[in-house]
Design a protein around this motif. Structure first.
Motif, PDB file in Angstrom:
ATOM      1  N   VAL A 155       1.229  -1.404   0.032  1.00 46.81           N
ATOM      2  CA  VAL A 155      -0.251  -0.028  -0.132  1.00 46.81           C
ATOM      3  C   VAL A 155       0.508   1.040   0.239  1.00 46.81           C
ATOM      4  CG1 VAL A 155      -1.843   1.655   1.308  1.00 46.81           C
ATOM      5  CG2 VAL A 155      -1.246  -0.926   1.019  1.00 46.81           C
ATOM      6  N   PRO A 156       0.567   2.263  -0.812  1.00 50.81           N
ATOM      7  CA  PRO A 156       1.459   3.693  -0.530  1.00 50.81           C
ATOM      8  C   PRO A 156       1.399   4.207   0.609  1.00 50.81           C
ATOM      9  CG  PRO A 156      -0.617   3.610  -2.797  1.00 50.81           C
ATOM     10  CD  PRO A 156      -0.129   1.876  -1.977  1.00 50.81           C
ATOM     11  N   SER A 157       2.104   5.434   0.612  1.00 53.36           N
ATOM     12  CA  SER A 157       2.037   6.258   1.510  1.00 53.36           C
ATOM     13  C   SER A 157       0.626   7.184   1.567  1.00 53.36           C
ATOM     14  CB  SER A 157       3.636   6.873   1.800  1.00 53.36           C
ATOM     15  OG  SER A 157       3.031   7.903   0.345  1.00 53.36           O
ATOM     16  N   LYS A 158       0.684   7.221   2.794  1.00 52.51           N
ATOM     17  CA  LYS A 158      -1.026   7.887   3.392  1.00 52.51           C
ATOM     18  C   LYS A 158      -0.961   9.577   2.294  1.00 52.51           C
ATOM     19  CE  LYS A 158      -1.188   6.310   8.240  1.00 52.51           C
ATOM     20  NZ  LYS A 158      -0.954   7.047   9.810  1.00 52.51           N
ATOM     21  N   GLU A 159       0.941  10.018   1.959  1.00 49.67           N
ATOM     22  CA  GLU A 159       0.705  10.750   1.416  1.00 49.67           C
ATOM     23  C   GLU A 159       0.161  10.735  -0.371  1.00 49.67           C
ATOM     24  OE1 GLU A 159       3.406  11.539   5.038  1.00 49.67           O
ATOM     25  OE2 GLU A 159       3.211  10.230   3.275  1.00 49.67           O
ATOM     26  N   VAL A 160       0.899   9.783  -0.491  1.00 47.73           N
ATOM     27  CA  VAL A 160       0.177   9.586  -1.968  1.00 47.73           C
ATOM     28  C   VAL A 160      -1.242   8.825  -1.909  1.00 47.73           C
ATOM     29  CG1 VAL A 160       0.650   7.790  -3.206  1.00 47.73           C
ATOM     30  CG2 VAL A 160       2.640   8.341  -2.539  1.00 47.73           C
ATOM     31  N   ILE A 161      -1.265   8.430  -1.038  1.00 52.14           N
ATOM     32  CA  ILE A 161      -3.093   8.060  -1.050  1.00 52.14           C
ATOM     33  C   ILE A 161      -3.867   9.195  -0.657  1.00 52.14           C
ATOM     34  CG2 ILE A 161      -5.563   6.968   0.555  1.00 52.14           C
ATOM     35  CD1 ILE A 161      -3.044   4.973   1.276  1.00 52.14           C
ATOM     36  N   ALA A 162      -3.291  10.521   0.089  1.00 51.40           N
ATOM     37  CA  ALA A 162      -4.163  11.602  -0.039  1.00 51.40           C
ATOM     38  C   ALA A 162      -3.919  12.473  -1.005  1.00 51.40           C
ATOM     39  CB  ALA A 162      -3.577  12.808   1.303  1.00 51.40           C
ATOM     40  N   LYS A 163      -3.276  12.374  -1.545  1.00 56.26           N
ATOM     41  CA  LYS A 163      -2.893  12.844  -2.599  1.00 56.26           C
ATOM     42  C   LYS A 163      -3.858  12.984  -3.955  1.00 56.26           C
ATOM     43  CE  LYS A 163       1.443  14.322  -4.107  1.00 56.26           C
ATOM     44  NZ  LYS A 163       2.418  14.500  -4.439  1.00 56.26           N
ATOM     45  N   ARG A 179      -5.358 -11.032   6.927  1.00 59.19           N
ATOM     46  CA  ARG A 179      -4.292  -9.566   7.301  1.00 59.19           C
ATOM     47  C   ARG A 179      -4.527  -8.163   6.748  1.00 59.19           C
ATOM     48  NH1 ARG A 179       0.840 -10.226  10.977  1.00 59.19           N
ATOM     49  NH2 ARG A 179       0.717 -11.912   9.482  1.00 59.19           N
ATOM     50  N   GLU A 180      -3.664  -8.706   5.635  1.00 63.70           N
ATOM     51  CA  GLU A 180      -3.980  -7.698   4.538  1.00 63.70           C
ATOM     52  C   GLU A 180      -4.824  -6.954   3.665  1.00 63.70           C
ATOM     53  OE1 GLU A 180       0.318  -9.892   2.404  1.00 63.70           O
ATOM     54  OE2 GLU A 180      -1.539  -9.695   1.510  1.00 63.70           O
ATOM     55  N   ALA A 181      -6.227  -7.730   3.709  1.00 58.17           N
ATOM     56  CA  ALA A 181      -7.250  -6.827   3.448  1.00 58.17           C
ATOM     57  C   ALA A 181      -7.874  -5.987   4.562  1.00 58.17           C
ATOM     58  CB  ALA A 181      -8.034  -8.063   3.476  1.00 58.17           C
ATOM     59  N   VAL A 182      -7.478  -6.027   5.407  1.00 57.81           N
ATOM     60  CA  VAL A 182      -8.067  -5.113   6.738  1.00 57.81           C
ATOM     61  C   VAL A 182      -6.839  -4.068   6.991  1.00 57.81           C
ATOM     62  CG1 VAL A 182      -8.107  -4.959   9.388  1.00 57.81           C
ATOM     63  CG2 VAL A 182      -9.366  -6.985   8.659  1.00 57.81           C
ATOM     64  N   GLU A 183      -5.634  -3.937   6.486  1.00 61.75           N
ATOM     65  CA  GLU A 183      -4.853  -3.438   6.395  1.00 61.75           C
ATOM     66  C   GLU A 183      -5.002  -2.297   5.480  1.00 61.75           C
ATOM     67  OE1 GLU A 183      -0.826  -1.591   7.991  1.00 61.75           O
ATOM     68  OE2 GLU A 183      -2.671  -2.968   8.453  1.00 61.75           O
ATOM     69  N   ASP A 226     -16.043 -10.472   6.071  1.00 64.25           N
ATOM     70  CA  ASP A 226     -16.283 -10.595   6.841  1.00 64.25           C
ATOM     71  C   ASP A 226     -15.768  -9.736   8.283  1.00 64.25           C
ATOM     72  OD1 ASP A 226     -18.314 -12.312   6.649  1.00 64.25           O
ATOM     73  OD2 ASP A 226     -17.791 -13.945   7.469  1.00 64.25           O
ATOM     74  N   HIS A 227     -14.511  -9.202   7.363  1.00 64.96           N
ATOM     75  CA  HIS A 227     -13.730  -8.122   8.177  1.00 64.96           C
ATOM     76  C   HIS A 227     -13.337  -7.039   7.914  1.00 64.96           C
ATOM     77  CE1 HIS A 227     -13.168 -12.110  10.544  1.00 64.96           C
ATOM     78  NE2 HIS A 227     -12.518 -11.749  11.396  1.00 64.96           N
ATOM     79  N   VAL A 228     -13.912  -6.220   6.527  1.00 64.72           N
ATOM     80  CA  VAL A 228     -13.808  -5.300   6.312  1.00 64.72           C
ATOM     81  C   VAL A 228     -15.318  -4.791   5.590  1.00 64.72           C
ATOM     82  CG1 VAL A 228     -11.416  -5.574   5.377  1.00 64.72           C
ATOM     83  CG2 VAL A 228     -13.519  -5.917   3.266  1.00 64.72           C
ATOM     84  N   SER A 229     -15.436  -3.412   5.540  1.00 66.22           N
ATOM     85  CA  SER A 229     -16.391  -2.514   5.258  1.00 66.22           C
ATOM     86  C   SER A 229     -16.132  -2.371   4.068  1.00 66.22           C
ATOM     87  CB  SER A 229     -16.935  -1.620   6.092  1.00 66.22           C
ATOM     88  OG  SER A 229     -15.647  -0.591   6.624  1.00 66.22           O
ATOM     89  N   ILE A 230     -15.516  -2.510   3.148  1.00 67.55           N
ATOM     90  CA  ILE A 230     -15.352  -1.855   1.545  1.00 67.55           C
ATOM     91  C   ILE A 230     -15.505  -2.233   0.637  1.00 67.55           C
ATOM     92  CG2 ILE A 230     -13.186  -0.101   1.979  1.00 67.55           C
ATOM     93  CD1 ILE A 230     -11.261  -2.041   1.359  1.00 67.55           C
ATOM     94  N   PRO A 231     -15.743  -2.748  -0.364  1.00 68.89           N
ATOM     95  CA  PRO A 231     -16.298  -3.783  -1.086  1.00 68.89           C
ATOM     96  C   PRO A 231     -14.452  -4.962  -1.391  1.00 68.89           C
ATOM     97  CG  PRO A 231     -16.856  -1.741  -2.399  1.00 68.89           C
ATOM     98  CD  PRO A 231     -16.038  -1.479  -0.937  1.00 68.89           C
ATOM     99  N   VAL A 232     -15.464  -6.096  -1.898  1.00 72.26           N
ATOM    100  CA  VAL A 232     -14.166  -7.308  -2.110  1.00 72.26           C
ATOM    101  C   VAL A 232     -14.285  -7.164  -3.840  1.00 72.26           C
ATOM    102  CG1 VAL A 232     -13.476  -9.142  -1.218  1.00 72.26           C
ATOM    103  CG2 VAL A 232     -13.648  -7.858   0.162  1.00 72.26           C
ATOM    104  N   ILE A 233     -12.941  -7.953  -4.161  1.00 69.08           N
ATOM    105  CA  ILE A 233     -13.231  -8.073  -5.437  1.00 69.08           C
ATOM    106  C   ILE A 233     -12.137  -8.968  -5.575  1.00 69.08           C
ATOM    107  CG2 ILE A 233     -12.135  -7.252  -7.960  1.00 69.08           C
ATOM    108  CD1 ILE A 233     -12.174  -3.930  -6.435  1.00 69.08           C
ATOM    109  N   ALA A 234     -12.397 -10.694  -6.527  1.00 72.27           N
ATOM    110  CA  ALA A 234     -12.457 -11.881  -6.092  1.00 72.27           C
ATOM    111  C   ALA A 234     -11.524 -11.984  -7.298  1.00 72.27           C
ATOM    112  CB  ALA A 234     -12.973 -12.512  -5.943  1.00 72.27           C
ATOM    113  N   ALA A 235     -10.046 -12.818  -7.551  1.00 76.43           N
ATOM    114  CA  ALA A 235      -9.400 -12.714  -8.172  1.00 76.43           C
ATOM    115  C   ALA A 235      -8.570 -14.701  -7.684  1.00 76.43           C
ATOM    116  CB  ALA A 235      -8.149 -11.977  -8.453  1.00 76.43           C
TER     117      ALA A 235
END
Length: 375
Positions: A155-163, A179-183, A226-235
């Motif tokens: 996951v990129p930095s908070k600065e990149v995400i904010a931008k 765990r990675e999905a939650v992160e 069950d552990h995240v509230s954002i949409p999950v995309i299956a791959a």
């Protein structure tokens, strides 16, 4: 929810096909073409997927900022529909000159088989150079107003995400475990691709180690949902309408498909690569880190078998990827599949050589033959 195969009633199906994900991405169907780096995601492929109602994605992991900008502009000429882009999140790596020489020595006999001369020196880029290129790509995404940007290898930095969020760009992360999905959600991703162990190409794990990240998609989807509230995309291993509906029934809001689009007419994959998948079987697909220094799933060949005993010794990505570049290039030029990285998911028997339009139409037709009552 009741599922009955064979009937032709679309109400329940329509409810599942049009959801938060399709609204947010502004697409007709919850089908995303995986952003396969290395020339597979041609402008034609990306545009055709988006024009057919899915989301075409540029795999920009190996592109320079200038090449990235050029391809975005090309796709805008080919479709007015939304499309996205995927960037590799740079990870720090440490390598000594001796380690590079040792790794290169392991490749000596393979180069001889291909009549390839060894390099006099190696131009291994510094991490800072790679990071600067990544930041330039982010700038291009913003300038060109690409509406969707996904990330692999972390996951990129908070600065990149904010931008990016300041410019209303939808962000999609990659996870191989809950765990990675939650992160991903915690750090600000708007959606997350959960990559099952069936998936072809490079693994997207960034917290869990390789072995721990090999969770099958059927197990991974409902646990992530069950552990995240954002949409999950299956791959991972999804090739047709059956895989799409199974994923939606398990709680995913969409699917990301790689191998199915790789063998399409519009894909930039080498003809030998396409043929290997079209003639392949599930028991010929394996993991290797010998090509790139990062674990990836592909069709077994001589290079993988020859390097098997050494693969834990090779340097990490991107160093090994640079060292094997001349081998992979020679393999492609000589149409020799023994020395090409033939990335593929675990469902090669379901692959077809067809147009994107045909693939998309057949998937939706297949889905509509399933009668689902949502109550």
């Amino acid at each position: 929810m009741r599922i009955i195969a064979g009937q032709n009633k679309h109400d329940g199906v329509e409810v599942m096909l049009h959801n938060e994900l399709t609204k947010r991405l502004n697409i007709q169907y919850p089908i995303i073409q995986a952003p396969m780096a290395g020339g597979i995601t041609t402008s034609k492929l990306v545009a055709e997927v988006s024009s057919a109602g899915g989301l075409g994605m540029i795999g920009a992991g190996y592109l320079t900022p200038a090449q990235t900008k050029e391809q975005i502009k090309e796709i805008k000429q080919l479709t007015s529909k939304p499309f996205g882009i995927n960037l590799f999140v740079p990870n720090e790596f440490h390598i000594t000159e001796d380690a590079v020489k040792s790794a290169d020595q392991l490749l000596h006999s393979i180069r001889e088989q291909l009549n390839v001369e060894p390099a006099d020196s190696f131009d291994i880029p510094e991490f800072n150079t790679i990071f600067e290129s990544f930041m330039e790509q982010v700038k291009v995404v913003i300038e060109e107003k690409v509406p969707i940007c996904s990330f692999t290898f972390g996951v990129p930095s908070k600065e990149v995400i904010a931008k990016l969020k300041q410019h209303n760009i939808t962000l999609i992360g990659t996870a191989t475990t809950v765990r990675e999905a939650v992160e991903n959600e915690k750090l600000g991703m708007d959606m997350v691709v959960v990559q099952g162990s069936e998936a072809g190409g490079h693994r997207g794990n960034f917290i869990d180690e390789h072995q721990e990240s090999l969770v099958g998609l059927m197990s991974l989807i409902p646990q992530a949902v069950d552990h995240v509230s954002i949409p999950v995309i299956a791959a991972g291993g999804i090739m047709d309408g059956r895989g799409l509906m199974a994923s939606l029934c398990l709680g995913a809001q969409g699917v990301q498909m790689g191998t199915a689009f790789l063998t399409c007419v519009e894909s930039g994959a080498h003809k030998v690569h396409k043929e290997a998948i079209l003639k392949g079987a599930e028991d010929q697909v394996t993991f290797t880190r010998a090509f790139s220094g990062k674990w990836a799933r592909g069709i077994k060949n001589k290079f993988i078998l020859d390097m098997q005993e050494h693969e834990l010794l090779v340097p990490d990505f991107p160093v090994q990827n640079l060292l094997t570049q001349v081998i992979r290039k020679a393999g492609s030029e000589q149409n020799n599949q023994d020395f090409m990285s033939l990335w593929s998911g675990q469902s090669p028997r379901l692959a077809k050589n067809q147009t994107v339009e045909r693939l998309m139409k057949d998937m939706i037709t297949e889905v509509q033959k399933i009668n689902i009552t949502v109550s």
